[in-house]
Design an enzyme around this catalytic site. Structure first.
Site, PDB file in Angstrom:
ATOM      1  N   ARG A 176       0.622  -1.124   0.050  1.00  0.00           N
ATOM      2  CA  ARG A 176       0.023   0.015   0.054  1.00  0.00           C
ATOM      3  C   ARG A 176       0.790   1.164   0.085  1.00  0.00           C
ATOM      4  NH1 ARG A 176      -5.013  -2.127   3.769  1.00  0.00           N
ATOM      5  NH2 ARG A 176      -6.162  -2.670   1.976  1.00  0.00           N
ATOM      6  N   LYS A 227     -19.709 -17.517  -1.086  1.00  0.00           N
ATOM      7  CA  LYS A 227     -20.817 -17.449  -1.025  1.00  0.00           C
ATOM      8  C   LYS A 227     -21.597 -16.418  -2.076  1.00  0.00           C
ATOM      9  CE  LYS A 227     -21.447 -18.853   3.785  1.00  0.00           C
ATOM     10  NZ  LYS A 227     -21.797 -18.160   5.075  1.00  0.00           N
ATOM     11  N   GLY A 262      -9.528  -9.787  -2.042  1.00  0.00           N
ATOM     12  CA  GLY A 262      -8.354 -10.189  -1.212  1.00  0.00           C
ATOM     13  C   GLY A 262      -7.823 -11.506  -1.561  1.00  0.00           C
ATOM     14  N   GLY A 282     -12.924  -3.660  -0.263  1.00  0.00           N
ATOM     15  CA  GLY A 282     -14.193  -3.142  -0.176  1.00  0.00           C
ATOM     16  C   GLY A 282     -14.478  -2.136  -1.086  1.00  0.00           C
TER      17      GLY A 282
HETATM   18  P1  ADP Z   1     -12.396 -12.418  -2.596  1.00  0.00           P
HETATM   19  O1  ADP Z   1     -11.749 -12.337  -1.160  1.00  0.00           O
HETATM   20  O2  ADP Z   1     -11.543 -12.400  -3.851  1.00  0.00           O
HETATM   21  O3  ADP Z   1     -13.396 -11.483  -2.883  1.00  0.00           O
HETATM   22  P2  ADP Z   1     -14.350 -14.616  -1.512  1.00  0.00           P
HETATM   23  O4  ADP Z   1     -13.607 -14.106  -0.184  1.00  0.00           O
HETATM   24  O5  ADP Z   1     -15.475 -14.345  -1.922  1.00  0.00           O
HETATM   25  O6  ADP Z   1     -13.015 -13.884  -2.499  1.00  0.00           O
HETATM   26  O7  ADP Z   1     -13.985 -15.870  -1.660  1.00  0.00           O
HETATM   27  C1  ADP Z   1     -12.652 -16.834  -1.477  1.00  0.00           C
HETATM   28  C2  ADP Z   1     -12.850 -17.926  -0.864  1.00  0.00           C
HETATM   29  O8  ADP Z   1     -13.761 -19.073  -1.350  1.00  0.00           O
HETATM   30  C3  ADP Z   1     -11.534 -18.796  -0.554  1.00  0.00           C
HETATM   31  O9  ADP Z   1     -11.301 -19.020   0.676  1.00  0.00           O
HETATM   32  C4  ADP Z   1     -11.751 -20.134  -1.241  1.00  0.00           C
HETATM   33  O10 ADP Z   1     -11.577 -21.063  -0.236  1.00  0.00           O
HETATM   34  C5  ADP Z   1     -13.423 -20.143  -1.007  1.00  0.00           C
HETATM   35  N1  ADP Z   1     -13.984 -21.192  -1.967  1.00  0.00           N
HETATM   36  C6  ADP Z   1     -13.895 -21.118  -3.488  1.00  0.00           C
HETATM   37  N2  ADP Z   1     -14.569 -22.394  -3.905  1.00  0.00           N
HETATM   38  C7  ADP Z   1     -15.127 -22.952  -2.761  1.00  0.00           C
HETATM   39  C8  ADP Z   1     -16.083 -24.305  -2.831  1.00  0.00           C
HETATM   40  N3  ADP Z   1     -15.961 -24.840  -3.784  1.00  0.00           N
HETATM   41  N4  ADP Z   1     -16.060 -24.613  -1.748  1.00  0.00           N
HETATM   42  C9  ADP Z   1     -15.769 -24.025  -0.568  1.00  0.00           C
HETATM   43  N5  ADP Z   1     -15.231 -22.821  -0.508  1.00  0.00           N
HETATM   44  C10 ADP Z   1     -14.735 -22.319  -1.577  1.00  0.00           C
HETATM   45 MG    MG Z   2     -12.203 -12.770   0.736  1.00  0.00          MG
END
Ligand code: ADP
Ligand code: MG
Length: 399
Positions: A38, A199, A357, A380
């Site tokens: 950063r 999710k 992240g 965010g």
């Molecule tokens: P970002 O931080 O890039 O926005 P998210 O926080 O939404 O991404 O999602 C990342 C998480 O999703 C990771 O920890 C990954 O392990 C989990 N993940 C991805 N696919 C699956 C799956 N099929 N089942 C469980 N967890 C998953």
């Molecule tokens: Mg995340």
């Protein structure tokens, strides 16, 4: 492209006081900054202004002190890291506004850099208090915002102050806004969006915004399970939000009407236990997932089909890994598709922008972060931009 002023629009700044909002919210361990990304991002803006002879006052928040002074969240703790990145000495100023800042400016010479104290020590910061903004602005001649990552919050140092002084985007902010505009604001079509991660519930607004914007929506990760289940697929023990079936269907309908092709995996990688290289690991069609199995990555056929989709696209925006990439071999699809995107970007046929992240971590893991057109570390703010929201800190620069 929305119009905002940049450092190119500044006249002679020699001897003038620049109030520069930066992101110094670095992770710390045992009193040391463990990741300088950063600070590195804002260094060009700080050095450009200092070299042009401005007196530079840095404005930043650090942690969540909730409107009170806290010795463990003083920006004096980050001063050493800032100096190391800039290669310059700085002056730590224990206040944000008022006579102490004024006296410090009396001592500073053109080109000197001061670090004001943590903006969040003052309750008015997070309330976007015009009085606090006025007090800060009183010590400056102009304002520069180089902290896109804080732009989704209307705070005194990101929003209110921008209306009180001539306001400019710093170099990092300028780069981020241009990259984001090229990806979703005014992109070359066709556009593909990859939305993955755990999710659906955390990214509903993202999905709803994207289906009206992009030609291809690629859904992976845990959220693909929710969509598959909504379509009647038995996803076994997979991470799945069954209560969102209706929502998922509605998104698919909207996509249909908008001419957006939604890509869900037709083969998947499953296991009975969530562990590295588990003995129960296998690849199967989505319709063959057993009741005691969970989907942890999308399969090789789906990955190849997605690579073909990217080959037909000019723009890619990516948020969320396609599988549980922290645990091998469930990083396979994410790594493969990231490498395809990187190769297409290197060839010049794709503009690729990614953020989030875990997404950024996954791209580093795949060794391709540097090959993407732009990787946002804004967290965010990046997600809110993916939702199509206007970010107050950006809006204040353009009005
Ligand atoms: P970002 O931080 O890039 O926005 P998210 O926080 O939404 O991404 O999602 C990342 C998480 O999703 C990771 O920890 C990954 O392990 C989990 N993940 C991805 N696919 C699956 C799956 N099929 N089942 C469980 N967890 C998953
Ligand atoms: Mg995340």
């Amino acid at each position: 492209m929305m119009a905002f002023r940049t450092l190119d629009d500044l006249g002679d700044v020699r001897g003038k006081v620049a109030l520069v909002r930066v992101d110094l919210n670095v992770p710390m361990q045992d009193g040391r900054a463990t990741d300088l990304t950063r600070i590195e991002a804002v260094a060009p803006t700080i050095l450009e202004l200092a070299d042009a002879g401005a007196k530079v006052l840095l404005l930043a928040h650090f942690g969540r002190p909730k409107g009170e002074r806290s010795s463990t969240l003083s920006l004096s703790l980050v001063q050493g890291a800032v100096e190391a990145v800039l290669g310059r000495e700085t002056m730590y100023i224990s206040e944000l506004a008022g006579p102490i800042v004024q006296q410090s400016l009396g001592i500073m010479r053109p080109g000197d850099i001061g670090i004001l104290e943590n903006t969040r020590f003052w309750a008015g910061e997070e309330k976007n208090d015009p009085e606090l903004a006025k007090a800060i602005a009183a010590n400056g001649d102009f304002y520069v915002n180089d902290a896109f990552s804080a732009a989704h919050r209307a705070h005194a140092s990101t929003e209110a102050i921008a209306h009180l002084l001539p306001a400019y985007a710093g170099r990092a902010m300028e780069k981020e806004l241009k990259a984001l505009d090229a990806a979703l604001g005014n992109p070359e079509k066709p556009v593909a969006a990859v939305v993955g991660g755990a999710k659906v519930s955390t990214k509903l607004a993202v999905l709803e915004h994207l289906v009206g914007k992009v030609q291809h929506l690629i859904i992976g990760g845990g959220m693909a399970n929710t969509f598959l289940a909504a379509r009647g697929v038995d996803v076994g023990k997979s991470l799945c939000e069954h209560d969102l079936a209706k929502t998922a269907e509605a998104i698919l309908d909207t996509a249909d009407q908008a001419g957006c092709t939604v890509h869900l995996p037709y083969d998947v990688v499953v296991a009975k236990e969530f562990a590295a290289n588990p003995p129960s690991l296998r690849t199967c069609n989505v319709h063959e997932v057993a009741a005691d199995e969970m989907i942890l990555d999308i399969g090789p056929q789906a990955t190849e089909a997605l690579a073909d989709v990217l080959k037909t696209c000019r723009t890619l925006v990516w948020n969320g890994p396609l599988g549980a990439f922290e645990t091998p071999p469930f990083d396979t699809a994410t790594v493969a598709l990231a490498r395809t995107a990187a190769a297409l970007t290197r060839e010049g046929s794709l503009v690729s922008v990614a953020g989030g992240g875990d997404t950024v971590a996954a791209l580093h893991h795949a060794g391709v972060a540097a090959d993407f057109s732009y990787v946002s570390t804004a967290g965010g703010a990046f997600l809110e931009w993916m939702e199509g929201k206007e970010l107050p800190g950006v809006a204040a620069l353009t009005s």
